[in-house]
Design an enzyme around this catalytic site. Structure first.
Site, PDB file in Angstrom:
ATOM      1  N   ASN A  58     -66.079  68.037  -4.972  1.00 59.28           N
ATOM      2  CA  ASN A  58     -67.341  67.744  -4.573  1.00 59.28           C
ATOM      3  C   ASN A  58     -68.064  66.818  -5.663  1.00 59.28           C
ATOM      4  O   ASN A  58     -68.653  66.105  -5.405  1.00 59.28           O
ATOM      5  CB  ASN A  58     -68.029  69.112  -4.414  1.00 59.28           C
ATOM      6  CG  ASN A  58     -67.651  69.491  -3.060  1.00 59.28           C
ATOM      7  OD1 ASN A  58     -68.165  69.153  -2.228  1.00 59.28           O
ATOM      8  ND2 ASN A  58     -66.768  70.555  -3.130  1.00 59.28           N
TER       9      ASN A  58
ATOM     10  N   ILE B  69     -76.302  81.680 -11.313  1.00 56.09           N
ATOM     11  CA  ILE B  69     -77.368  80.985 -12.084  1.00 56.09           C
ATOM     12  C   ILE B  69     -78.355  81.868 -12.511  1.00 56.09           C
ATOM     13  O   ILE B  69     -79.051  82.533 -11.599  1.00 56.09           O
ATOM     14  CB  ILE B  69     -77.831  79.888 -11.548  1.00 56.09           C
ATOM     15  CG1 ILE B  69     -76.607  78.666 -11.210  1.00 56.09           C
ATOM     16  CG2 ILE B  69     -79.031  79.407 -12.131  1.00 56.09           C
ATOM     17  CD1 ILE B  69     -76.149  78.122 -12.410  1.00 56.09           C
TER      18      ILE B  69
ATOM     19  N   HIS C 201     -71.543  75.694  -0.151  1.00 51.36           N
ATOM     20  CA  HIS C 201     -70.681  76.709  -0.054  1.00 51.36           C
ATOM     21  C   HIS C 201     -69.782  76.723   1.110  1.00 51.36           C
ATOM     22  O   HIS C 201     -70.032  76.013   2.253  1.00 51.36           O
ATOM     23  CB  HIS C 201     -71.791  77.947   0.356  1.00 51.36           C
ATOM     24  CG  HIS C 201     -70.892  79.390   0.568  1.00 51.36           C
ATOM     25  ND1 HIS C 201     -70.498  80.000  -0.427  1.00 51.36           N
ATOM     26  CD2 HIS C 201     -70.665  79.987   1.896  1.00 51.36           C
ATOM     27  CE1 HIS C 201     -69.600  81.136  -0.160  1.00 51.36           C
ATOM     28  NE2 HIS C 201     -69.749  81.232   1.305  1.00 51.36           N
TER      29      HIS C 201
ATOM     30  N   ASP D 270     -75.956  82.670  -2.685  1.00 48.29           N
ATOM     31  CA  ASP D 270     -75.767  82.182  -1.349  1.00 48.29           C
ATOM     32  C   ASP D 270     -76.802  82.323  -0.463  1.00 48.29           C
ATOM     33  O   ASP D 270     -76.565  82.553   0.820  1.00 48.29           O
ATOM     34  CB  ASP D 270     -74.416  82.556  -0.731  1.00 48.29           C
ATOM     35  CG  ASP D 270     -73.062  82.233  -1.537  1.00 48.29           C
ATOM     36  OD1 ASP D 270     -73.361  81.147  -2.203  1.00 48.29           O
ATOM     37  OD2 ASP D 270     -72.164  82.787  -1.949  1.00 48.29           O
TER      38      ASP D 270
HETATM   39  C1  GAR Z   1     -65.490  74.213  -2.575  1.00 49.71           C
HETATM   40  O1  GAR Z   1     -64.808  74.545  -1.529  1.00 49.71           O
HETATM   41  C2  GAR Z   1     -66.734  74.912  -2.752  1.00 49.71           C
HETATM   42  O2  GAR Z   1     -67.480  74.825  -1.613  1.00 49.71           O
HETATM   43  C3  GAR Z   1     -66.284  76.185  -3.300  1.00 49.71           C
HETATM   44  O3  GAR Z   1     -65.536  75.958  -4.234  1.00 49.71           O
HETATM   45  C4  GAR Z   1     -64.901  75.068  -3.924  1.00 49.71           C
HETATM   46  C5  GAR Z   1     -64.821  73.918  -5.105  1.00 49.71           C
HETATM   47  O4  GAR Z   1     -64.030  72.720  -4.949  1.00 49.71           O
HETATM   48  N1  GAR Z   1     -67.726  76.939  -3.862  1.00 49.71           N
HETATM   49  C6  GAR Z   1     -67.792  78.258  -3.742  1.00 49.71           C
HETATM   50  O5  GAR Z   1     -67.080  78.985  -3.164  1.00 49.71           O
HETATM   51  C7  GAR Z   1     -68.975  78.761  -4.374  1.00 49.71           C
HETATM   52  N2  GAR Z   1     -69.477  79.811  -3.790  1.00 49.71           N
HETATM   53  P1  GAR Z   1     -64.318  71.535  -5.842  1.00 49.71           P
HETATM   54  O6  GAR Z   1     -63.898  71.831  -7.237  1.00 49.71           O
HETATM   55  O7  GAR Z   1     -62.780  70.603  -5.431  1.00 49.71           O
HETATM   56  O8  GAR Z   1     -65.272  70.778  -5.408  1.00 49.71           O
END
Ligand code: GAR
Length: 210
Positions: free
Chosen positions: A17, A97, A113, A154
């Site tokens: 992301n 946080i 999320h 969340d």
């Molecule tokens: C993503 O799917 C994000 O939505 C999730 O972790 C992944 C990180 O991927 N976040 C959560 O679950 C937070 N509650 P990335 O490191 O490749 O961006």
């Protein structure tokens, strides 16, 4: 146009992301913003490596390095101040946080999320666990949510959501990959809208003007 966004990315994992947001900025889709700092609680995070490749300041700051929550949070606040950060994007950050940071950046912290909040969110709902829960509940739709961060997991106001179909043959991994693709669309888009001053938060509601 509001002041330029000076973004800190908080990430614990791969950083895809973060990469998508960086690409949207460097490709000119998000104009009024730059990523000035990447913070990770995990010294092995792919996000830190990506940041170093882009010559973006990247720091490992973990609660385990400090004697108290106060010391830890003061270090985070200090790093944000040093880099003149005025917006935080949580991008796969698996820690809560602290209220002191939420207070200092009120309505200026976003999170992505990997589900359709308010469903499948909250303490313990992160990463693959979210997709496992969606499959166990036999949901027909899942998706991704960008929301403003408040001091509960969340929970904050929803900015953007997009759905994907859950296929009967899905495993948590295949569903995660389909959801991740749309995360890479809606997170940069939410940040673009914010950077252009098109997101207003009034009385606990989001008003988006295109
Ligand atoms: C993503 O799917 C994000 O939505 C999730 O972790 C992944 C990180 O991927 N976040 C959560 O679950 C937070 N509650 P990335 O490191 O490749 O961006």
């Amino acid at each position: 146009m509001p002041d330029k966004l000076n973004i800190a990315i908080f990430a614990s994992g791969n950083g895809s992301n973060f990469r998508a947001i960086h690409e949207a900025i460097s490709g000119g889709k998000i104009r009024n913003a730059q990523i000035a700092l990447v913070i990770s609680n995990n010294s092995d995070a792919g996000a830190l490596e990506i940041a170093r490749g882009f010559k973006i300041p990247a720091v490992h700051i973990s609660r385990t390095q400090y004697k108290s929550d106060d010391e830890f949070n003061a270090t985070l606040i200090g790093a944000l101040a040093k880099h003149h950060i005025n917006f935080i994007a949580l991008a796969g950050y698996m820690k809560k946080i602290d209220a002191s940071i939420v207070g200092a950046f009120r309505n200026r912290i976003m999170n992505i999320h990997p589900a359709l909040l308010p469903k499948f969110g909250g303490d313990g709902m992160y990463g693959m666990k979210v997709h496992e829960a969606v499959l166990a509940a036999k949901e027909k739709l899942s998706g991704a949510t960008v929301h403003i961060v408040d001091d509960q997991y969340d929970h904050g106001i929803i900015v953007l959501q997009k759905t994907v179909t859950v296929e009967p043959s899905d495993t948590a991994e295949t569903l995660a990959a389909r959801v991740l693709k749309i995360e890479h669309e809606i997170y940069p888009e939410a940040i673009r809208l914010f950077a252009e001053g098109k997101i207003k938060i009034e009385d606990g509601k989001v008003i988006i003007s295109q």
